[in-house]
Design a protein around this motif. Sequence first.
Motif, short mmCIF file in Angstrom:
data_model
loop_
_atom_site.label_atom_id
_atom_site.label_comp_id
_atom_site.label_asym_id
_atom_site.label_seq_id
_atom_site.Cartn_x
_atom_site.Cartn_y
_atom_site.Cartn_z
N MET A 168 0.84 -1.17 0.00
CA MET A 168 0.00 0.00 0.00
C MET A 168 0.89 1.23 0.00
SD MET A 168 -0.09 1.90 3.04
CE MET A 168 -1.78 2.40 3.11
N ALA A 169 0.27 2.40 -0.28
CA ALA A 169 1.01 3.65 -0.28
C ALA A 169 0.07 4.77 0.13
CB ALA A 169 1.60 3.93 -1.66
N TYR A 170 0.65 5.85 0.61
CA TYR A 170 -0.17 7.01 0.96
C TYR A 170 0.65 8.27 0.84
CZ TYR A 170 2.03 7.13 5.62
OH TYR A 170 2.92 7.21 6.66
N GLN A 171 -0.05 9.39 0.71
CA GLN A 171 0.58 10.70 0.66
C GLN A 171 -0.26 11.66 1.48
OE1 GLN A 171 0.93 12.41 -3.27
NE2 GLN A 171 1.61 14.40 -2.50
N THR A 172 0.40 12.44 2.30
CA THR A 172 -0.27 13.45 3.09
C THR A 172 -0.16 14.80 2.39
OG1 THR A 172 0.23 12.25 5.13
CG2 THR A 172 -0.38 14.57 5.36
N ILE A 173 -1.29 15.49 2.24
CA ILE A 173 -1.34 16.77 1.54
C ILE A 173 -1.91 17.81 2.48
CG2 ILE A 173 -2.20 17.99 -0.50
CD1 ILE A 173 -2.77 15.20 -1.72
N PRO A 174 -1.08 18.67 3.08
CA PRO A 174 -1.61 19.72 3.95
C PRO A 174 -2.45 20.72 3.14
CG PRO A 174 0.73 19.38 4.36
CD PRO A 174 0.39 18.66 3.08
N VAL A 175 -3.64 21.02 3.64
CA VAL A 175 -4.55 21.94 2.95
C VAL A 175 -5.15 22.92 3.95
CG1 VAL A 175 -5.12 20.30 1.11
CG2 VAL A 175 -6.52 20.35 3.18
N THR A 176 -5.66 24.03 3.45
CA THR A 176 -6.35 25.07 4.20
C THR A 176 -5.39 25.83 5.12
OG1 THR A 176 -7.07 24.00 6.28
CG2 THR A 176 -8.33 23.49 4.28
N PRO A 177 -5.83 26.99 5.62
CA PRO A 177 -5.00 27.73 6.57
C PRO A 177 -4.74 26.98 7.87
CG PRO A 177 -6.70 29.15 5.65
CD PRO A 177 -7.04 27.75 5.23
#
Length: 219
Positions: A1-10
């Motif tokens: 499996m794989a994953y990516q974290t994407i920070p969003v919003t203020p």
Amino acid sequence: MAYQTIPVTPFSQNCSLIWCDKTNEAAIVDPGGDAPTIIAAVERKRLEIKYVLLTHGHLDHAGATLEIAEYFKVPVWGPHIADKFWLDSLAQQCQLFGFLAQQSKMFGFSQVEPVIPDRWLNNDEAIHIGQLTLQVKHCPGHTPGHVIFIDNEHHLAWVGDVLFHNSVGRTDFPQGSHPDLIASIKNNLLSLDDDYVFIPGHGPESTIGAERSHNPFLQ
């Protein structure tokens, strides 16, 4: 499996892509805002999105849900139905979180409208993403309908705003409960092995073992 974290919003909310590297099927967890950023990440990896998954109904976790679901033509699953009042009030949450409704797009919340999930989630349901299986755990406290997603095969968990590195979720919002939150953590997270890595709704990843030993709210 794989994953990516994407920070969003203020609020630097950790939206996550989770995918099966054998089938390329994927899910997006908590698309809080900045939909173009999330879409670009998916298209760079050429993933086949199957679901949008929500841990809870707060604006910074669900603000871009409609735009993402409509773009990829996929259903929205979660959270537990006890968070319906939060998803019904997404537009009003702009004011709760300090934004005027007309400013929401500028801050990454593109379609701040009520979200009606295609499926509410219950405790111990299984979600399949290609050959991956996520176990759903209902973890009330931060909100009454908060859920988390656990990959027991790879010892990973996506925990929204339940648990953080050296901290725990706020419980001062409507229908929050600190005793419920601590019980949710102890019953559903501290029951896991120490080597489980968890991805929180904000901030850095940690492990269950580290929080068991050092988190001041759990001692």
